[in-house]
Design a protein around this motif. Structure first.
Motif, PDB file in Angstrom:
ATOM      1  N   SER A  76     -11.391  -2.726  36.372  1.00 14.90           N
ATOM      2  CA  SER A  76     -12.210  -3.180  35.227  1.00 14.90           C
ATOM      3  C   SER A  76     -13.390  -2.238  35.027  1.00 14.90           C
ATOM      4  O   SER A  76     -14.157  -2.394  34.074  1.00 14.90           O
ATOM      5  CB  SER A  76     -12.733  -4.592  35.486  1.00 14.90           C
ATOM      6  OG  SER A  76     -13.650  -4.582  36.560  1.00 14.90           O
ATOM      7  N   LEU A  85     -13.328  -2.884  30.310  1.00 11.90           N
ATOM      8  CA  LEU A  85     -12.114  -3.520  29.790  1.00 11.90           C
ATOM      9  C   LEU A  85     -12.381  -4.155  28.430  1.00 11.90           C
ATOM     10  O   LEU A  85     -13.489  -4.642  28.171  1.00 11.90           O
ATOM     11  CB  LEU A  85     -11.665  -4.630  30.743  1.00 11.90           C
ATOM     12  CG  LEU A  85     -10.910  -4.280  32.021  1.00 11.90           C
ATOM     13  CD1 LEU A  85     -10.523  -5.569  32.726  1.00 11.90           C
ATOM     14  CD2 LEU A  85      -9.674  -3.456  31.731  1.00 11.90           C
ATOM     15  N   THR A  88      -9.782  -8.982  25.615  1.00 10.27           N
ATOM     16  CA  THR A  88      -8.478  -9.613  25.895  1.00 10.27           C
ATOM     17  C   THR A  88      -8.032  -9.341  27.326  1.00 10.27           C
ATOM     18  O   THR A  88      -7.541 -10.234  28.020  1.00 10.27           O
ATOM     19  CB  THR A  88      -7.404  -9.090  24.919  1.00 10.27           C
ATOM     20  OG1 THR A  88      -7.572  -7.671  24.794  1.00 10.27           O
ATOM     21  CG2 THR A  88      -7.520  -9.740  23.569  1.00 10.27           C
ATOM     22  N   SER A  89      -8.226  -8.116  27.788  1.00 12.53           N
ATOM     23  CA  SER A  89      -7.863  -7.804  29.184  1.00 12.53           C
ATOM     24  C   SER A  89      -8.767  -8.574  30.141  1.00 12.53           C
ATOM     25  O   SER A  89      -8.342  -9.001  31.228  1.00 12.53           O
ATOM     26  CB  SER A  89      -8.004  -6.304  29.447  1.00 12.53           C
ATOM     27  OG  SER A  89      -7.041  -5.605  28.708  1.00 12.53           O
ATOM     28  N   VAL A  92      -7.305 -11.891  30.443  1.00 18.63           N
ATOM     29  CA  VAL A  92      -6.137 -11.810  31.341  1.00 18.63           C
ATOM     30  C   VAL A  92      -6.619 -11.777  32.801  1.00 18.63           C
ATOM     31  O   VAL A  92      -6.022 -12.420  33.671  1.00 18.63           O
ATOM     32  CB  VAL A  92      -5.293 -10.540  31.015  1.00 18.63           C
ATOM     33  CG1 VAL A  92      -4.227 -10.318  32.092  1.00 18.63           C
ATOM     34  CG2 VAL A  92      -4.647 -10.664  29.656  1.00 18.63           C
ATOM     35  N   VAL A 155      -0.453  -5.732  35.599  1.00 18.96           N
ATOM     36  CA  VAL A 155       0.349  -4.602  35.105  1.00 18.96           C
ATOM     37  C   VAL A 155       0.599  -4.744  33.611  1.00 18.96           C
ATOM     38  O   VAL A 155       0.344  -3.817  32.826  1.00 18.96           O
ATOM     39  CB  VAL A 155       1.691  -4.522  35.884  1.00 18.96           C
ATOM     40  CG1 VAL A 155       2.638  -3.517  35.213  1.00 18.96           C
ATOM     41  CG2 VAL A 155       1.429  -4.126  37.323  1.00 18.96           C
ATOM     42  N   PHE A 156       1.077  -5.925  33.196  1.00 21.05           N
ATOM     43  CA  PHE A 156       1.462  -6.083  31.787  1.00 21.05           C
ATOM     44  C   PHE A 156       0.305  -6.562  30.902  1.00 21.05           C
ATOM     45  O   PHE A 156       0.456  -6.657  29.691  1.00 21.05           O
ATOM     46  CB  PHE A 156       2.664  -7.040  31.682  1.00 21.05           C
ATOM     47  CG  PHE A 156       3.892  -6.478  32.326  1.00 21.05           C
ATOM     48  CD1 PHE A 156       4.621  -5.466  31.702  1.00 21.05           C
ATOM     49  CD2 PHE A 156       4.305  -6.892  33.583  1.00 21.05           C
ATOM     50  CE1 PHE A 156       5.749  -4.914  32.304  1.00 21.05           C
ATOM     51  CE2 PHE A 156       5.426  -6.352  34.192  1.00 21.05           C
ATOM     52  CZ  PHE A 156       6.157  -5.361  33.551  1.00 21.05           C
ATOM     53  N   GLY A 157      -0.828  -6.889  31.515  1.00 20.86           N
ATOM     54  CA  GLY A 157      -1.997  -7.300  30.718  1.00 20.86           C
ATOM     55  C   GLY A 157      -2.944  -6.146  30.443  1.00 20.86           C
ATOM     56  O   GLY A 157      -4.051  -6.351  29.936  1.00 20.86           O
ATOM     57  N   GLY A 158      -2.506  -4.946  30.830  1.00 22.36           N
ATOM     58  CA  GLY A 158      -3.297  -3.762  30.502  1.00 22.36           C
ATOM     59  C   GLY A 158      -4.434  -3.485  31.461  1.00 22.36           C
ATOM     60  O   GLY A 158      -5.322  -2.688  31.164  1.00 22.36           O
ATOM     61  N   ILE A 159      -4.422  -4.133  32.628  1.00 21.29           N
ATOM     62  CA  ILE A 159      -5.504  -3.872  33.588  1.00 21.29           C
ATOM     63  C   ILE A 159      -5.090  -2.749  34.542  1.00 21.29           C
ATOM     64  O   ILE A 159      -5.838  -1.807  34.774  1.00 21.29           O
ATOM     65  CB  ILE A 159      -5.864  -5.140  34.390  1.00 21.29           C
ATOM     66  CG1 ILE A 159      -6.319  -6.239  33.433  1.00 21.29           C
ATOM     67  CG2 ILE A 159      -6.952  -4.858  35.427  1.00 21.29           C
ATOM     68  CD1 ILE A 159      -6.476  -7.593  34.051  1.00 21.29           C
ATOM     69  N   GLY A 161      -2.665   0.380  35.233  1.00 22.97           N
ATOM     70  CA  GLY A 161      -1.858   1.359  34.452  1.00 22.97           C
ATOM     71  C   GLY A 161      -2.338   1.315  33.033  1.00 22.97           C
ATOM     72  O   GLY A 161      -1.690   1.431  32.054  1.00 22.97           O
TER      73      GLY A 161
END
Lengths: 161, 384
Positions: A76, A85, A88-89, A92, A155-159, A161
């Motif tokens: 973050s 961040l 939205t992330s 998440v 991973v898929f919430g954009g935190i 990668g």
């Protein structure tokens, strides 16, 4: 005063929830297991090593929570000084913290209760050690689910990668 | 999406900082609710963790079937004494006391330990249970005075356990039962024994004293467990209440076998056990014979076990078959209770029950070896 993006601040809350609740569950669980173990050791000195093993088992939930909290803080931008961040992330990240935090709370307490009972069973009958470990390990699965979902969310919430 | 969220927040007049504050407050509330919900069962379990671990460690040291088989195979009671020297709980007393007395001391110590480690909500029951040694010592004193035993012989009968032991040791010097009772003035047993004195003077038997002491003990035990507030106290109440039921049933069956009437039995009864309430007790005391008593128990757990023993009773005319059946019922019932709440009072009841059973069976074997030359299979049958 250090400027922190809202998303990063939300991730910080997520990190707090992750280690806070996972640590609470782990602490309660270890306290329960330790109370049982100390009673067993008081009656039978040879129970010390096995009591320590059962008492250490509910530690894992705090480790999962700690790992997730560190990952959230690093990715973050709060640790390491990266970019902040988006909101939205950040939201998440709260989900990530809640996932491992609550799963760790339930799992840690359950494991502590099972560990205390297993210590009682082992001090009564030495042959119960292996079976006690198996029963005590079972409530670990809920923490693993929480840990996996937390990683997937990151991973898929954009935190990550 | 972030922009949309910011727009929505702004349209409600909520700043970023206020939004953060709301999330923190919501999370705090959720956290507090979760902590309260999860801590309640923990608070119930926590006081029992240490006592249960201690009790289970002791339970692991109790004799199993293999041990009892080895003890039964012993040639005489001296061999049993040597066998018990291999177990620290018994060995520490065997050098200074007889084998029977060593068993009594060990049982008294068990009650004493349980009264010390029991959690607060059930402690009172175990404190009263630990007074069993005091009651046993008072009974021994009275019996010794009645039999005109010497001071040394009387001292040998006393179990050196319990808060009243020093008083009992002093009362060995008393010459009469009346002096013993006077010496107990100021204790809870003084008035109990004084009340039974007139009946003793009429009958010339010490049975009224023993009966009064047993009644006093069980009534106290029942009253200490009579307000069950949770699962643990409910289980304990059912255990104590069942013991009261069994004590009442034994007296009623024995009295009816001896042809006694309602008035003679009523004074020894303890009201409000677990399954047999006052009205039922009255019916049972008014029964004509043992068969009517058994039939009157229809609807309770005791009916089936006593009904099964009825055939043997009719053949042998011995009420010991009922007493053995009731003793076995208590052992099995306590065993089932011990499994009901494994994180609560269960293991404590389980240990107490198994320890009492162990001592009782050891005494049966020792008596059989000392007094009779019984076959091993016969001794096995006598065990609870």
């Amino acid at each position: 005063m250090v400027e922190i993006a809202l998303g990063t601040a939300l991730a910080a809350i997520g990190a707090g929830v992750a280690i806070g609740f996972a640590g609470l569950g782990s602490g309660l669980g270890q306290g329960i297991a330790a109370a049982g173990s100390v009673g067993a050791v008081a009656e039978d000195n040879d129970m010390f090593a096995r009591g320590i093993i059962f008492t250490a088992l509910p530690e894992t939930q705090a480790i999962y929570g700690f790992l997730i909290a560190i990952l959230l803080l690093v990715f973050s931008g709060l640790l390491g000084g990266g970019e902040g961040l988006p909101i939205t992330s950040g939201l998440v990240a709260i989900g990530v913290g809640a996932s491992i935090g609550f799963a760790g709370l339930g799992s840690g307490m359950g494991q502590g209760i099972a560990a205390a009972s297993s210590v009682g069973a082992v001090v009564e009958d030495n042959d119960m050690f292996a079976r006690g470990i198996i029963f005590t390990a079972l409530p670990e699965t809920q923490a693993i689910y929480g840990f996996l979902i937390a990683i997937l969310l990151m991973v898929f919430g954009g935190i990550l990668g | 999406m972030a922009d949309e969220l910011t727009t929505i927040l702004t349209s409600f007049g909520i700043s970023n900082e206020a939004f953060l504050a709301i999330i923190v407050v919501v999370l705090l509330i959720i956290g507090a609710v979760v902590v309260i919900i999860v801590s309640r069962p923990i608070l119930d379990i926590y006081p029992y963790l240490l006592p249960n671990a201690k009790v289970r460690a002791r339970k692991g040291r109790l004799f199993d079937e293999k041990h009892f088989s080895e003890i039964i195979e012993a040639d005489d009671y001296k061999e049993i004494t040597n066998y018990l020297r291999g177990f620290p709980d018994y060995a520490k007393h065997l050098d200074n006391h007889s084998i029977e007395k060593s068993l009594d001391i060990q049982l008294g110590e068990t009650y004493s330990i349980l009264s010390k480690i029991a959690p607060t909500d059930i402690k009172k029951v175990f404190v009263i249970l630990s007074k069993k040694s005091d009651i046993s010592n008072i009974k021994s004193l009275i019996a010794a005075k009645e039999a005109n035993l010497s001071k040394d012989e009387t001292t040998k009968l006393l179990i050196p356990v319990g808060s009243l032991y020093p008083t009992c040791e002093q009362l060995v010097e008393s010459n009469t039962i009346e002096n013993v009772i006077a010496g107990l003035d100021g204790t809870e047993y003084g008035s109990v024994l004084e009340d039974a004195l007139s009946e003793y003077n009429e009958s010339g038997m010490i049975l009224p004293f023993e009966s009064a002491l047993d009644k006093h003990f069980l009534e106290n035990l029942l009253s200490a467990s009579s307000v069950p507030s949770d699962d643990n106290t409910r289980i304990l109440h059912s255990y104590i209440g069942s013991q009261v039921d069994v004590a009442n049933l034994k007296i009623i069956i024995r009295s009816k076998a001896d042809g006694l009437k309602y008035d003679s039995i009523n004074t020894h009864m303890i009201s409000n056990g677990y399954q047999i309430k006052e009205w039922k007790l009255k019916d049972l005391m008014e029964s004509d014979n043992v068969t009517s008593i058994v039939n009157g128990l229809d609807g309770t757990d005791y009916y089936q076990i006593l009904n099964e023993a009825l055939g043997t009773y009719n053949e042998t005319d011995s009420i010991s078959i009922f007493e053995k059946a009731l003793d076995e019922y208590i052992v099995n019932y306590a065993n089932s209770l011990s499994l009901k709440n494994p994180l609560g009072v269960g293991p404590i009841i389980g240990y107490l029950n198994k320890k009492e059973k162990e001592i009782k069976n050891l005494k049966i074997i020792i008596r059989a070896k000392r007094e009779n030359n019984l076959e091993m299979s016969d001794i096995q049958e006598m065990l609870v």
